[in-house]
Structures are given as structure tokens and as C-alpha cells.
Enzyme design. Structure first.
Site, PDB file in Angstrom:
ATOM      1  N   ARG A  15       0.842  -1.216   0.000  1.00  0.00           N
ATOM      2  CA  ARG A  15       0.000   0.000   0.000  1.00  0.00           C
ATOM      3  C   ARG A  15       0.872   1.259   0.000  1.00  0.00           C
ATOM      4  NH1 ARG A  15      -0.403   4.671   2.694  1.00  0.00           N
ATOM      5  NH2 ARG A  15       0.049   3.575   4.633  1.00  0.00           N
ATOM      6  N   ASP A  16       1.588   1.499   1.086  1.00  0.00           N
ATOM      7  CA  ASP A  16       2.365   2.739   1.196  1.00  0.00           C
ATOM      8  C   ASP A  16       3.461   2.765   0.131  1.00  0.00           C
ATOM      9  OD1 ASP A  16       3.324   5.144   2.152  1.00  0.00           O
ATOM     10  OD2 ASP A  16       3.390   4.507   4.238  1.00  0.00           O
ATOM     11  N   HIS A 207       5.537   4.410  12.642  1.00  0.00           N
ATOM     12  CA  HIS A 207       5.488   4.312  11.168  1.00  0.00           C
ATOM     13  C   HIS A 207       6.456   5.373  10.639  1.00  0.00           C
ATOM     14  CE1 HIS A 207       3.019   3.954   7.288  1.00  0.00           C
ATOM     15  NE2 HIS A 207       3.653   5.103   7.088  1.00  0.00           N
ATOM     16  N   HIS A 209       9.114   6.949   8.009  1.00  0.00           N
ATOM     17  CA  HIS A 209       9.709   7.014   6.672  1.00  0.00           C
ATOM     18  C   HIS A 209      11.192   7.327   6.844  1.00  0.00           C
ATOM     19  CE1 HIS A 209       6.155   6.618   4.002  1.00  0.00           C
ATOM     20  NE2 HIS A 209       5.543   6.847   5.151  1.00  0.00           N
ATOM     21  N   CYS A 240       4.499   9.186   0.340  1.00  0.00           N
ATOM     22  CA  CYS A 240       3.113   9.623   0.309  1.00  0.00           C
ATOM     23  C   CYS A 240       2.966  10.608  -0.841  1.00  0.00           C
ATOM     24  CB  CYS A 240       2.710  10.278   1.620  1.00  0.00           C
ATOM     25  SG  CYS A 240       1.063  10.987   1.547  1.00  0.00           S
ATOM     26  N   ASN A 249       9.186   4.040   3.347  1.00  0.00           N
ATOM     27  CA  ASN A 249       9.192   3.645   4.754  1.00  0.00           C
ATOM     28  C   ASN A 249      10.523   2.980   5.042  1.00  0.00           C
ATOM     29  OD1 ASN A 249       6.292   3.181   3.634  1.00  0.00           O
ATOM     30  ND2 ASN A 249       6.058   3.495   5.814  1.00  0.00           N
TER      31      ASN A 249
HETATM   32  P1  HMG Z   1     -12.963  14.481  -1.794  1.00  0.00           P
HETATM   33  O1  HMG Z   1     -12.794  14.927  -3.193  1.00  0.00           O
HETATM   34  O2  HMG Z   1     -12.881  15.500  -0.710  1.00  0.00           O
HETATM   35  O3  HMG Z   1     -14.298  13.628  -1.575  1.00  0.00           O
HETATM   36  O4  HMG Z   1     -11.901  13.332  -1.536  1.00  0.00           O
HETATM   37  P2  HMG Z   1     -15.752  13.789  -2.054  1.00  0.00           P
HETATM   38  O5  HMG Z   1     -16.577  13.022  -1.066  1.00  0.00           O
HETATM   39  O6  HMG Z   1     -16.084  15.230  -2.354  1.00  0.00           O
HETATM   40  O7  HMG Z   1     -15.785  12.984  -3.440  1.00  0.00           O
HETATM   41  C1  HMG Z   1     -15.191  13.448  -4.630  1.00  0.00           C
HETATM   42  C2  HMG Z   1     -15.118  12.305  -5.625  1.00  0.00           C
HETATM   43  O8  HMG Z   1     -14.318  11.251  -5.096  1.00  0.00           O
HETATM   44  C3  HMG Z   1     -16.452  11.691  -5.952  1.00  0.00           C
HETATM   45  O9  HMG Z   1     -16.356  11.193  -7.278  1.00  0.00           O
HETATM   46  C4  HMG Z   1     -16.529  10.530  -5.006  1.00  0.00           C
HETATM   47  O10 HMG Z   1     -17.373   9.500  -5.455  1.00  0.00           O
HETATM   48  C5  HMG Z   1     -15.100  10.047  -5.006  1.00  0.00           C
HETATM   49  P3  HMG Z   1     -16.867  12.029  -8.562  1.00  0.00           P
HETATM   50  O11 HMG Z   1     -18.310  12.329  -8.250  1.00  0.00           O
HETATM   51  O12 HMG Z   1     -16.008  13.280  -8.634  1.00  0.00           O
HETATM   52  O13 HMG Z   1     -16.649  11.099  -9.721  1.00  0.00           O
HETATM   53  N1  HMG Z   1     -14.727   9.360  -3.768  1.00  0.00           N
HETATM   54  C6  HMG Z   1     -14.217   8.118  -3.731  1.00  0.00           C
HETATM   55  N2  HMG Z   1     -13.927   7.234  -4.700  1.00  0.00           N
HETATM   56  C7  HMG Z   1     -13.407   6.053  -4.306  1.00  0.00           C
HETATM   57  N3  HMG Z   1     -13.165   5.718  -3.015  1.00  0.00           N
HETATM   58  C8  HMG Z   1     -13.465   6.585  -2.031  1.00  0.00           C
HETATM   59  C9  HMG Z   1     -14.014   7.843  -2.382  1.00  0.00           C
HETATM   60  N4  HMG Z   1     -14.400   8.904  -1.659  1.00  0.00           N
HETATM   61  C10 HMG Z   1     -14.841   9.835  -2.526  1.00  0.00           C
HETATM   62  N5  HMG Z   1     -13.209   6.242  -0.763  1.00  0.00           N
HETATM   63  C11 HMG Z   1     -10.797  11.550  -0.377  1.00  0.00           C
HETATM   64  C12 HMG Z   1     -11.706  12.758  -0.255  1.00  0.00           C
HETATM   65  C13 HMG Z   1     -10.293  11.165   0.992  1.00  0.00           C
HETATM   66  C14 HMG Z   1     -11.573  10.388  -0.991  1.00  0.00           C
HETATM   67  C15 HMG Z   1      -9.637  11.939  -1.312  1.00  0.00           C
HETATM   68  O14 HMG Z   1      -9.012  13.089  -0.785  1.00  0.00           O
HETATM   69  C16 HMG Z   1      -8.611  10.855  -1.482  1.00  0.00           C
HETATM   70  O15 HMG Z   1      -8.890   9.801  -2.021  1.00  0.00           O
HETATM   71  N6  HMG Z   1      -7.356  11.115  -1.034  1.00  0.00           N
HETATM   72  C17 HMG Z   1      -6.272  10.167  -1.165  1.00  0.00           C
HETATM   73  C18 HMG Z   1      -5.520  10.132   0.101  1.00  0.00           C
HETATM   74  C19 HMG Z   1      -4.459   9.065   0.065  1.00  0.00           C
HETATM   75  O16 HMG Z   1      -4.668   7.947  -0.373  1.00  0.00           O
HETATM   76  N7  HMG Z   1      -3.255   9.435   0.569  1.00  0.00           N
HETATM   77  C20 HMG Z   1      -2.192   8.496   0.716  1.00  0.00           C
HETATM   78  C21 HMG Z   1      -2.445   7.572   1.874  1.00  0.00           C
HETATM   79  S1  HMG Z   1      -2.145   8.320   3.462  1.00  0.00           S
HETATM   80  C22 HMG Z   1      -0.470   8.070   3.740  1.00  0.00           C
HETATM   81  O17 HMG Z   1       0.223   7.609   2.867  1.00  0.00           O
HETATM   82  C23 HMG Z   1       0.087   8.355   5.100  1.00  0.00           C
HETATM   83  C24 HMG Z   1       0.311   7.100   5.940  1.00  0.00           C
HETATM   84  O18 HMG Z   1       1.168   6.183   5.269  1.00  0.00           O
HETATM   85  C25 HMG Z   1       0.933   7.465   7.288  1.00  0.00           C
HETATM   86  C26 HMG Z   1       2.170   8.368   7.150  1.00  0.00           C
HETATM   87  O19 HMG Z   1       3.132   7.992   6.480  1.00  0.00           O
HETATM   88  O20 HMG Z   1       2.121   9.441   7.717  1.00  0.00           O
HETATM   89  C27 HMG Z   1      -1.019   6.363   6.210  1.00  0.00           C
HETATM   90 MG    MG Z   2       3.344   6.300   5.252  1.00  0.00          MG
END
Ligand code: HMG
Ligand code: MG
Length: 301
Positions: A15-16, A207, A209, A240, A249
Site C-alpha cells: 500500500r504505502d 510508522h 519514513h 506519500c 518507509n
Molecule cells: P474528496 O474529493 O474531498 O471527496 O476526496 P468527495 O466526497 O467530495 O468525493 C469526490 C469524488 O471522489 C467523488 O467522485 C466521489 O465519489 C469520489 P466524482 O463524483 O467526482 O466522480 N470518492 C471516492 N472514490 C473512491 N473511493 C473513495 C471515495 N471517496 C470519494 N473512498 C478523499 C476525499 C479522501 C476520498 C480523497 O481526498 C482521497 O482519495 N485522497 C487520497 C488520500 C491518500 O490515499 N493518501 C495516501 C495515503 S495516506 C499516507 O500515505 C500516510 C500514511 O502512510 C501514514 C504516514 O506515512 O504518515 C497512512
Molecule cells: Mg506512510
């Protein structure tokens, strides 16, 4: 100071790691990677994320991945679910554990999930409720626990507040993300001490990086305080997409090497882990980021 006798490693590479790859990795390759990691002895392999495919196309095959993996008994395959839409899709695809992901920094929360920290907590509430109603476990992440790419240093208290909220809402474990790898043993220990005033140490995970090469040192510093769950990524894959410059990571191989050297039990077979790393690196056409993996693979010839 006494170090733990055993440590649990949560493998987050599929995933990450793969969320940050420019090239789209075929589903079959992801599935084989996840299966190899489980075979290597990892008790938890974070498999994919149910986020918007417009935001993170790399995870667009989330349902296929979940449907195709052969699950090993006793292994957890958590997936990220930022909202109810993601949660429902995850359940539909057969997920049995999910993770919500918040941040200790407002700017990062906006960039990563398009809402404020307070709004994110409101979004997580129904996800956690729905999951608990189905007897599913929910992991909580806090990003930017010591530093943010947009806001700079983050106060330990800010991280502790978010960690406490996630734990109080029902997350069984809270993973503390040094998203851009800026922590050092002192800042990491201060942050953990603040969190441990609100969340039991046994429920906190690190966690880290490895952007600046500090992650292994930070794991050791965390173990000194009694932490015994760490997230890592095979071959050091990862980053990310919403944290410019964030590298992978800490490599799982590096963590296992450290823990083996300290006689701390992980249950992980280094040979199988190296082979899993080699498998994905061959696919990506890349050398391992892990020094341990480089040396051990070179010795094997
Ligand atoms: P948004 O645009 O604010 O949400 O996104 P929305 O509710 O307004 O929806 C907009 C569109 O997204 C719509 O589609 C929804 O259907 C769709 P449209 O009508 O435009 O065609 N949608 C979705 N589609 C699929 N799955 C869903 C979903 N939700 C809405 N769940 C949202 C909000 C959170 C979805 C968006 O900002 C997003 O997907 N962000 C991605 C964030 C991400 O994956 N980041 C990386 C992971 S976090 C990380 O890596 C950190 C971590 O490792 C820890 C660390 O290292 O610190 C965990
Ligand atoms: Mg991470």
C-alpha cells in the site's frame, strides 16, 4: 532500559510503497507480493487502499487485489478507508480490517484528504462505528507526528490529541507516522511520551519514513520507551503522494536485521523476505533502498 522480547511488524509495502510508484503495477504482481510477504512470516500486510482513484490511481485495482489474494490463516490484511464510501467498497471486496488516516497537521490533512483535522475525525466516526458493528478491527493513523512538509515542526501535544481521539473512537491501534522522516530520537521520544499519556503504549505503533536515514535509530529510540509495533515496507518502497520529497518507509529488511541482532523475536524469515523484495524490485527495475538487502543479496551472489 529493557528492550522488548518480541516485536510485531506491519508490512505496508503493497500500500504505502506502491501508492507512490509512477508506473502502475499489475494486479497479479501486487497479489503475488502480498502472498510472498505473508509467507515470509509477516502477521499483517496492508494490502491496498479504498481511496479515490482520481487521487491515487495506483490503488485503483483495490477490489481486484482483495478478491484475488490467497489469505493465510492468522495474517491480517488491513486496507485504508478514508470515508464510508471507501469502507463500503472495502467490505464488498472482502476486507476484514480497515484503517482510517488522519494527521496532526492541518495543512497536510487538507492536501491529503481534502478536509480539516476536525472534519476528518467526523468522517472517521461512522466508518469506525460501521466497522465495529461488523466486528471488524480498525487501525488509526496519525501523519506528520513530528513534522509537516507544509507547516514545519509539529507539537507533541497536537499529535497526542489526534492519537487520543482515534483511540477513544475505537481504533485498536494507533500508528504514528513520521511521514517525511524528519524525526530524530529526541523528537520521536517526546512525541511518543505525549501520546502514551493518553493511549496505552501497547496500542501505539511507529510508522517511520526513512527520508533522512533516521528511521532505524528512531525505532530503537521507540523501543527504549516500550513500543513494540512498527510499520515497514519491503525493500524500502514507498512515500506519500501528498508529501513532496517523502521517500520510502524504513525497509522491512533493515528492521528485521536490527531485531535479529538484538535477539528480538519477529517470526520473519529473512530469506523469504529478501526474495519478496527481489520479486517486486525486479518488476520495478530498481535496486533495493535497503543496505541490508543489498549486502545480503550480494552475498548470495
Ligand atoms: P474528496 O474529493 O474531498 O471527496 O476526496 P468527495 O466526497 O467530495 O468525493 C469526490 C469524488 O471522489 C467523488 O467522485 C466521489 O465519489 C469520489 P466524482 O463524483 O467526482 O466522480 N470518492 C471516492 N472514490 C473512491 N473511493 C473513495 C471515495 N471517496 C470519494 N473512498 C478523499 C476525499 C479522501 C476520498 C480523497 O481526498 C482521497 O482519495 N485522497 C487520497 C488520500 C491518500 O490515499 N493518501 C495516501 C495515503 S495516506 C499516507 O500515505 C500516510 C500514511 O502512510 C501514514 C504516514 O506515512 O504518515 C497512512
Ligand atoms: Mg506512510
Amino acid at each position: 532500559m529493557s528492550l522488548p522480547r518480541s516485536v510485531k511488524i506491519v508490512e505496508v509495502g503493497p500500500r504505502d510503497g506502491l501508492q507512490n510508484e509512477k508506473q502502475l503495477v499489475p494486479t497479479a504482481v501486487k497479489v503475488e507480493l502480498i502472498e510472498r510477504l505473508a509467507e515470509a512470516g509477516l502477521q499483517a500486510v496492508e494490502a491496498t487502499s479504498f481511496v479515490s482513484p482520481k487521487w491515487v490511481p495506483q490503488m485503483g485495482d483495490n477490489a481486484e487485489v482483495m478478491q484475488q489474494i490467497r489469505r493465510k490463516a492468522g495474517v491480517a490484511y488491513p486496507v485504508l478507508a478514508p470515508n464510508l464510501k471507501g469502507f463500503d467498497a472495502a467490505v464488498e471486496a472482502g476486507a476484514t480490517e480497515v484503517a482510517v488516516f488522519g494527521a496532526a497537521s492541518e495543512a497536510f490533512s487538507q492536501k491529503n484528504i481534502n478536509c480539516s483535522v476536525a472534519e476528518s475525525i467526523k468522517r472517521f466516526e461512522p466508518v469506525i462505528c460501521a466497522a465495529l458493528a461488523l466486528d471488524m478491527k480498525v487501525r488509526g493513523y496519525v501523519s506528520c507526528v513530528v513534522g509537516c512538509p507544509y507547516e514545519g515542526a509539529v507539537a507533541p501535544q497536537k499529535t497526542a490529541e489526534v492519537a487520543q481521539r482515534l483511540f477513544d473512537m475505537g481504533c485498536y491501534e494507533v500508528s504514528l507516522g513520521d511521514t517525511i522522516g524528519v524525526g530524530n530520537p529526541v523528537s520521536i521520544q517526546r512525541m511518543i511520551e505525549a501520546c502514551a499519556r493518553h493511549v496505552p503504549m501497547a496500542k501505539l505503533a511507529g510508522h517511520y519514513h526513512d527520508t533522512y536515514g533516521m528511521a532505524i535509530t528512531n525505532i530503537y529510540a521507540s523501543m527504549e520507551l516500550g513500543m513494540r509495533i512498527f510499520d515497514s515496507s519491503v525493500a524500502g518502497l514507498g512515500g506519500c503522494p501528498y508529501a513532496a520529497g517523502a521517500s520510502g518507509n524504513v525497509a522491512t529488511e533493515d528492521v528485521v536485521y536490527l531485531l535479529n541482532g538484538l535477539n528480538i523475536e519477529t517470526g520473519i524469515d529473512m530469506e523469504k523476505l529478501l526474495a519478496a523484495g527481489q520479486f517486486i524490485l525486479e518488476h520495478l527495475g530498481r535496486e533495493p533502498a535497503s543496505k541490508v538487502a543489498k549486502v545480503l543479496l550480494a552475498k548470495k551472489g
